[in-house]
Design an enzyme around this catalytic site. Sequence first.
Site, mmCIF file in Angstrom:
data_model
loop_
_atom_site.group_PDB
_atom_site.id
_atom_site.type_symbol
_atom_site.label_atom_id
_atom_site.label_comp_id
_atom_site.label_asym_id
_atom_site.label_seq_id
_atom_site.Cartn_x
_atom_site.Cartn_y
_atom_site.Cartn_z
ATOM 1 C CE LYS A 1 52.255 34.586 14.773
ATOM 2 N NZ LYS A 1 50.923 35.627 14.807
HETATM 3 C C1 E4P Z 1 51.524 38.280 16.823
HETATM 4 O O1 E4P Z 1 52.014 37.842 15.646
HETATM 5 C C2 E4P Z 1 50.321 38.173 17.383
HETATM 6 O O2 E4P Z 1 49.322 38.173 16.160
HETATM 7 C C3 E4P Z 1 49.787 39.542 17.791
HETATM 8 O O3 E4P Z 1 50.825 40.469 17.949
HETATM 9 C C4 E4P Z 1 49.022 39.231 19.258
HETATM 10 O O4 E4P Z 1 48.602 40.307 19.750
HETATM 11 P P1 E4P Z 1 47.484 40.714 20.895
HETATM 12 O O5 E4P Z 1 48.101 40.679 22.118
HETATM 13 O O6 E4P Z 1 47.099 42.026 20.540
HETATM 14 O O7 E4P Z 1 46.424 39.696 20.606
#
Ligand code: E4P
Length: 218
Positions: free
Chosen positions: A83
């Site tokens: 990622k």
């Molecule tokens: C995506 O891969 C992120 O980890 C996640 O969806 C972020 O979500 P949040 O805005 O609830 O932190």
Amino acid sequence: MKFFVDTADIKEIRDLAATGMLDGVTTNPTLIAKSGRDFFDVLKEICAVVPGPISAEVTATDAPGMIAEGEKLVKIAKNITIKVPLTWEGLKACKHFTSNGTMVNVTLCFSAAQALLAAKAGATFISPFVGRLDDIGQDGMQLISDIVTMYRQYDYFKTEVLVASIRNPVHITDAAMMGAHVATIPPSVLRQLVQHPLTDKGLEVFLSDWKKTGQKIA
Ligand code: E4P
């Protein structure tokens, strides 16, 4: 539509994997910090429980640093997805990994223009954050619709739209109606998907009426 769970909590992952609904897992540095565990240990365990793509986020901010970290992370298991953030450096690292056949999830996407760049960099997944856009008064789901429409114009874009920062079941059903490929869902929201008060009420009545018949099926 594929369902990923957005957590680094191995207990939650095991529990949800048992439903047969999990196609992958996404983690991020915040979720790892929340788990209070060693990054590599947690990822190893997650990869053993869920065979689908498991996102592991790099923390370097320059492409060579991201590539060095990603190369360590991919050694954990075959299903590791690197990622990277949606920056020019992240896009360079994305291109490097996808050209070598490694899956990449480009994260922190907040605009259609950014999503276009990720597809051009060969991203396996683009992660637009719907909840965080809603939080600042913008329409997160409109972004999903725009990206899905945009990607559909080009057969050669293979990038899957991975809806992230999901806050409620409606985000998921709306994303499915738009044709998004994947939703990464917090455990509590995934559990909410099955709930409906009329299902509970209906089942209660069926069971009590069945009891009155005195019959047994098995
Ligand atoms: C995506 O891969 C992120 O980890 C996640 O969806 C972020 O979500 P949040 O805005 O609830 O932190």
